[in-house]
Scaffold this motif. Structure first.
Motif, short mmCIF file in Angstrom:
data_model
loop_
_atom_site.label_atom_id
_atom_site.label_comp_id
_atom_site.label_asym_id
_atom_site.label_seq_id
_atom_site.Cartn_x
_atom_site.Cartn_y
_atom_site.Cartn_z
N ALA A 265 0.85 -1.19 0.00
CA ALA A 265 0.00 0.00 0.00
C ALA A 265 0.88 1.23 0.00
O ALA A 265 2.06 1.16 0.35
N MET A 266 0.29 2.34 -0.37
CA MET A 266 0.97 3.63 -0.18
C MET A 266 0.58 4.12 1.21
O MET A 266 -0.57 3.99 1.63
N PHE A 267 1.55 4.67 1.91
CA PHE A 267 1.32 5.20 3.26
C PHE A 267 1.62 6.70 3.21
O PHE A 267 2.77 7.11 3.30
N GLU A 268 0.57 7.48 3.00
CA GLU A 268 0.72 8.91 2.75
C GLU A 268 1.42 9.67 3.88
O GLU A 268 2.22 10.57 3.59
N PRO A 269 1.17 9.35 5.17
CA PRO A 269 1.85 10.12 6.21
C PRO A 269 3.39 10.09 6.10
O PRO A 269 4.06 11.00 6.55
N GLU A 270 3.93 9.03 5.49
CA GLU A 270 5.38 8.90 5.33
C GLU A 270 5.81 9.12 3.88
O GLU A 270 7.00 9.02 3.58
N ASN A 271 4.85 9.39 2.98
CA ASN A 271 5.14 9.50 1.55
C ASN A 271 6.00 8.31 1.10
O ASN A 271 7.08 8.47 0.53
N ALA A 272 5.50 7.13 1.40
CA ALA A 272 6.24 5.90 1.13
C ALA A 272 5.28 4.76 0.83
O ALA A 272 4.10 4.83 1.16
N MET A 273 5.82 3.73 0.21
CA MET A 273 5.07 2.51 -0.05
C MET A 273 5.41 1.51 1.05
O MET A 273 6.56 1.39 1.45
N ILE A 274 4.41 0.80 1.52
CA ILE A 274 4.63 -0.30 2.47
C ILE A 274 4.59 -1.58 1.67
O ILE A 274 3.68 -1.78 0.86
N ILE A 275 5.54 -2.47 1.92
CA ILE A 275 5.46 -3.81 1.35
C ILE A 275 5.62 -4.82 2.47
O ILE A 275 6.22 -4.54 3.50
N LYS A 276 5.05 -5.99 2.24
CA LYS A 276 5.18 -7.09 3.19
C LYS A 276 6.15 -8.11 2.60
O LYS A 276 5.90 -8.66 1.53
N VAL A 277 7.25 -8.30 3.32
CA VAL A 277 8.28 -9.26 2.92
C VAL A 277 8.77 -9.97 4.19
O VAL A 277 8.33 -9.64 5.29
N SER A 278 9.68 -10.88 4.04
CA SER A 278 10.16 -11.64 5.20
C SER A 278 10.85 -10.72 6.21
O SER A 278 11.40 -9.68 5.84
N PRO A 279 10.83 -11.09 7.49
CA PRO A 279 11.53 -10.29 8.49
C PRO A 279 13.01 -10.09 8.15
O PRO A 279 13.56 -9.00 8.36
N LYS A 280 13.64 -11.12 7.59
CA LYS A 280 15.04 -10.99 7.19
C LYS A 280 15.20 -9.92 6.12
O LYS A 280 16.12 -9.08 6.18
N ARG A 281 14.31 -9.91 5.15
CA ARG A 281 14.38 -8.93 4.07
C ARG A 281 14.08 -7.52 4.59
O ARG A 281 14.71 -6.54 4.16
N VAL A 282 13.14 -7.40 5.53
CA VAL A 282 12.87 -6.10 6.16
C VAL A 282 14.15 -5.56 6.76
O VAL A 282 14.54 -4.41 6.53
N ASN A 283 14.86 -6.39 7.52
CA ASN A 283 16.10 -5.96 8.16
C ASN A 283 17.15 -5.57 7.13
O ASN A 283 17.89 -4.60 7.32
N GLU A 284 17.24 -6.33 6.03
CA GLU A 284 18.21 -6.02 4.98
C GLU A 284 17.90 -4.66 4.34
O GLU A 284 18.82 -3.86 4.10
N LEU A 285 16.63 -4.41 4.05
CA LEU A 285 16.24 -3.15 3.42
C LEU A 285 16.50 -1.96 4.34
O LEU A 285 16.96 -0.90 3.88
N ILE A 286 16.25 -2.13 5.62
CA ILE A 286 16.52 -1.05 6.57
C ILE A 286 18.02 -0.83 6.69
O ILE A 286 18.50 0.31 6.65
N ALA A 287 18.79 -1.90 6.81
CA ALA A 287 20.25 -1.79 6.94
C ALA A 287 20.89 -1.14 5.72
O ALA A 287 21.85 -0.37 5.86
N SER A 288 20.34 -1.40 4.53
CA SER A 288 20.90 -0.84 3.30
C SER A 288 20.49 0.61 3.08
O SER A 288 21.02 1.28 2.20
#
Length: 102
Positions: free
Chosen positions: A37-60
């Motif tokens: 979904a798009m999350f307008e308060p953050e002007n960003a898209m939310i995606i649902k992926v594995s917890p490992k991938r979430v951590n990778e995306l945040i770290a990068s």
């Protein structure tokens, strides 16, 4: 391509992907489960992926933690609008994750 363009394309071409709502706004679901979904308060898209991938995306630096309710969502990550040109790649990644879970 915008989020809406990509979302419409996925709904048209991928069996099981549908437009829906989440938190009173539009979202994408795969066989009933939240996918993106798009999350307008953050002007960003939310995606649902594995917890490992979430951590990778945040770290990068590609993603940001989603904690709208003051609780971290371990499978959700915010992808800022500055990366919109890559939204299609991220949406396909979310779809692949949703398909593995079904």
């Amino acid at each position: 391509m915008t989020y809406d363009d990509i979302a419409n394309k996925l709904v048209d071409k991928e069996v099981g992907v549908e437009h829906s709502t989440l938190m009173k706004g539009p979202c994408l679901r795969y066989k009933g489960d939240f996918m993106a979904a798009m999350f307008e308060p953050e002007n960003a898209m939310i995606i649902k992926v594995s917890p490992k991938r979430v951590n990778e995306l945040i770290a990068s630096g590609e993603g940001k933690e989603f904690n709208f309710t003051k609780k971290r969502f371990k499978e959700w990550v915010l992808i800022p609008a500055s990366l919109e040109k890559h939204y299609e790649k991220y949406l396909h990644e979310a779809l692949a994750y949703a398909k593995r879970k079904k």
